[in-house]
Write an enzyme that holds these catalytic residues in place. Structure first.
Site, PDB file in Angstrom:
ATOM      1  N   THR A 186      74.281  34.980  -4.394  1.00 62.12           N
ATOM      2  CA  THR A 186      74.949  35.824  -3.393  1.00 62.12           C
ATOM      3  C   THR A 186      76.224  35.117  -2.953  1.00 62.12           C
ATOM      4  O   THR A 186      76.393  33.915  -3.163  1.00 62.12           O
ATOM      5  CB  THR A 186      74.060  36.032  -2.168  1.00 62.12           C
ATOM      6  N   GLU A 331      71.019  41.493  -3.972  1.00 56.85           N
ATOM      7  CA  GLU A 331      69.559  41.432  -3.868  1.00 56.85           C
ATOM      8  C   GLU A 331      68.890  42.716  -4.355  1.00 56.85           C
ATOM      9  O   GLU A 331      67.678  42.802  -4.428  1.00 56.85           O
ATOM     10  CB  GLU A 331      69.150  41.175  -2.408  1.00 56.85           C
ATOM     11  N   LYS A 439      80.978  45.160  19.485  1.00 54.49           N
ATOM     12  CA  LYS A 439      80.227  45.663  20.640  1.00 54.49           C
ATOM     13  C   LYS A 439      81.177  45.752  21.829  1.00 54.49           C
ATOM     14  O   LYS A 439      81.626  44.754  22.352  1.00 54.49           O
ATOM     15  CB  LYS A 439      79.049  44.759  20.942  1.00 54.49           C
ATOM     16  N   TRP A 444      78.762  50.552  20.261  1.00 54.37           N
ATOM     17  CA  TRP A 444      79.152  49.897  19.011  1.00 54.37           C
ATOM     18  C   TRP A 444      80.337  50.613  18.390  1.00 54.37           C
ATOM     19  O   TRP A 444      80.359  51.838  18.332  1.00 54.37           O
ATOM     20  CB  TRP A 444      77.978  49.916  18.009  1.00 54.37           C
TER      21      TRP A 444
END
Ligand code: AMP
Length: 542
Positions: A186, A331, A439, A444
């Site tokens: 990754t 993944e 935030k 959000w």
């Protein structure tokens, strides 16, 4: 009672066997590091993949040993995909855009035994070989007469001499389909990188699913150009899905600029292409600057980062190319969702259809997904409520290689680190990476939404939004912008451009013009780096 059907393991060698037998004359065309165009067929590819397998036996490599590559998309890399995995070894594709220290770290962690590399990466190999303690053999992917002399790389051999000495009568071994086939580390934005270890079963199932009509819709009638690199998540599985369907493959090699990609698409009558938004941006700029059109390209799958609406519109309206927006991750092999419309959307006005196309799409059969709140409680699929996205399925990791990072699953689900909404029809919309979400005043703000509006402005080439600490609102968004060459836009003009396109409180507080936005090894915006660059930035006093 057990079913009475034959039990045949799903092995990667079966894919190239199939392509050889049923699509033996279908072409594989590659732009080489040398700059010329190489062409041959699946039959030739299969023959040479068997020679690779024999050559690995010749090096006395064991079952499960890792063979690393530092290579562009090309025919030799494809032969390694099949020759390495097909013979029971594990193909470790290394991202050459990583820092040499990271490459050393992952080669040692993977315990690679062989490293095959394109000549463009010779300087990289020269910089790392002394520290790669497990690599016993170095193979330069070139003809014998191109083998660099006095390179300083120990035991360096040429790929062509190495496989040329082999017979092509190799028989693929048959083994458990759960055997590891390939691995990919990754991006490792936090801590050391961790590896996803794919199996023959997971890769074959993923290849099947990826080819479905509502997924990548790959067929023998297609000529596919994967710009997505074979060094990252197996080029989204395209090398496998192409063999499974007999599609023609067109590999761009190292030439990723708009002009080279366009010329290859036209010359090879490419019908289908896959890439990340940053590469497609270069292609679109080249097309519009030169007044060009595509003559054969029909569809493109775009993922890896959110595809800006302006890009979907440009492909669709200006060039008649359908964009399939995809979401996934290393993944997940990587495909999770892909956006195609349903029958019931046919009658919708264009604007409404576009709203759906902008989403990351519906789950592919084989991927189960849910969004949860902080307590892990499942949230409704209403297209508004957003939460942490969890997934599970047969091509999603159970754990990382060598158990790094401990058990990643929560009650059998893999937490993706992405935040999103899912609507009543099952369309996922990614709002952000959980660590990038802004935030503000208890609400959000999606950094992706802020970026998408900025890049819809005709003078903006690229935009990246980050949150800046604010004494009253906690955080407020600002947007860093790269202007298109020769184009102008002021801060105030751009902020005005947001009006009416988003809620007032979601409009960024400021615009910072920059020469470039830092990109990571997989072409994603490196927000950590951008935050570092803008660490002394102060919000305008309002
Ligand atoms: P990687 O493992 O390097 O392939 O990165 C996977 C991550 O890229 C995902 O977890 C998402 O954060 C991001 N990503 C991939 N595709 C998309 C997309 N279509 N829209 C938004 N983010 C995406």
């Amino acid at each position: 009672m057990l079913g009475l059907m034959q039990s045949q393991p799903l092995l990667i060698s079966g894919l190239i066997d199939f392509a050889e037998r049923h699509h033996g004359d279908a072409e594989i065309v590659s732009r080489r590091v040398e700059g010329d165009i190489h062409r041959y067929t699946y039959k030739d590819s299969a023959t040479r993949a068997r020679k690779v397998a024999g050559a690995l036996d010749g090096l006395k490599l064991g079952f499960g040993d890792r063979v690393a590559t530092l290579a562009w998309n090309g025919y030799r890399h494809l032969e390694l995909y099949y020759g390495v995995s097909g013979s029971g070894r594990v193909l470790h594709t290394i991202n050459p855009r990583l820092h040499p220290d990271q490459i050393t770290w992952i080669a040692n962690h993977a315990e690679d035994q062989v490293l095959c590399f394109d000549l463009s990466f010779l300087p990289l190999v020269q910089a790392v070989h002394a520290r790669c303690s497990t690599i016993k053999h170095y193979v330069a992917m070139c003809d014998e007469d191109k083998l660099p002399k006095d390179s300083g790389v120990p035991r360096l051999i040429s790929y062509e001499a190495w496989i040329g000495a082999q017979s092509d009568s190799y028989t693929w071994p048959v083994f458990d389909e759960n055997t590891a086939s390939s691995m990919c580390y990754t991006s490792g934005t936090t801590g050391n990188p961790k590896a996803a270890l794919y199996s023959h079963r997971s890769s074959t199932l993923h290849a099947y699913a990826a080819a479905l009509p509502d997924v990548m819709c790959i067929s023998a009638r297609d000529a596919i150009l994967p710009v997505v690199p074979m060094f990252h998540v197996n080029a989204w599985g395209i090398p496998y899905s192409a063999a499974l369907t007999g599609a023609k493959l067109v590999f761009p090699g190292p030439a990723m600029d708009g002009k080279s990609i366009y010329e290859l698409m036209e010359a090879e009558k490419v019908t289908y292409a896959a890439g990340v938004p940053t590469v497609w941006q270069m292609l679109l700029i080249h097309l519009s600057a030169n007044g060009l059109k595509f003559s054969t390209l029909r569809r493109t799958v775009i993922g890896g980062s959110a595809c800006p609406p302006a890009m979907i519109k440009a492909f669709n309206d200006d060039y008649g190319v359908e964009v399939l927006h995809a979401w996934g991750m290393t993944e997940m092999s990587p495909l999770g969702t892909l956006c195609t419309l349903k029958n019931k959307h046919d009658a919708l006005p264009e604007e409404e259809k576009m709203k759906i196309r902008l989403k990351q799409g519906r789950a592919i059969y084989g991927v189960d997904m849910k969004i949860v709140d902080e307590a892990g409680k499942e949230l409704p699929w209403d297209g508004k409520t957003f939460g942490d996205l969890y997934v599970k399925g047969p091509w999603i990791i159970r754990e990382y290689f060598k158990g790094e990072g401990g058990d990643p699953l929560v009650d059998g689900w893999f937490p993706t680190g992405d935040v999103g909404t899912i609507d009543a029809d099952g369309y996922l919309q990614i709002t952000d990476r959980s660590k990038d979400v802004i935030k503000s005043g208890g609400e959000w703000i999606s950094s992706i939404d802020v970026e998408n509006i900025a890049v819809a402005h005709p003078s903006v080439a690229m935009a990246a939004c980050i949150g800046i600490a604010h004494p009253k609102w906690d955080e407020r968004p600002i947007v860093a912008v790269v202007k298109k060459p020769g184009m102008e836009v002021s801060r105030d003009e751009l902020l005005k451009f947001y009006e009416g396109k988003t809620a007032k409180w979601q409009i960024p507080d400021d615009v910072v013009f920059v020469d470039a936005i830092p990109l990571g090894a997989t072409g994603k915006i490196l927000k950590t780096k951008l935050r570092e660059i803008l660490k002394d930035y102060k919000l305008p006093v309002s």
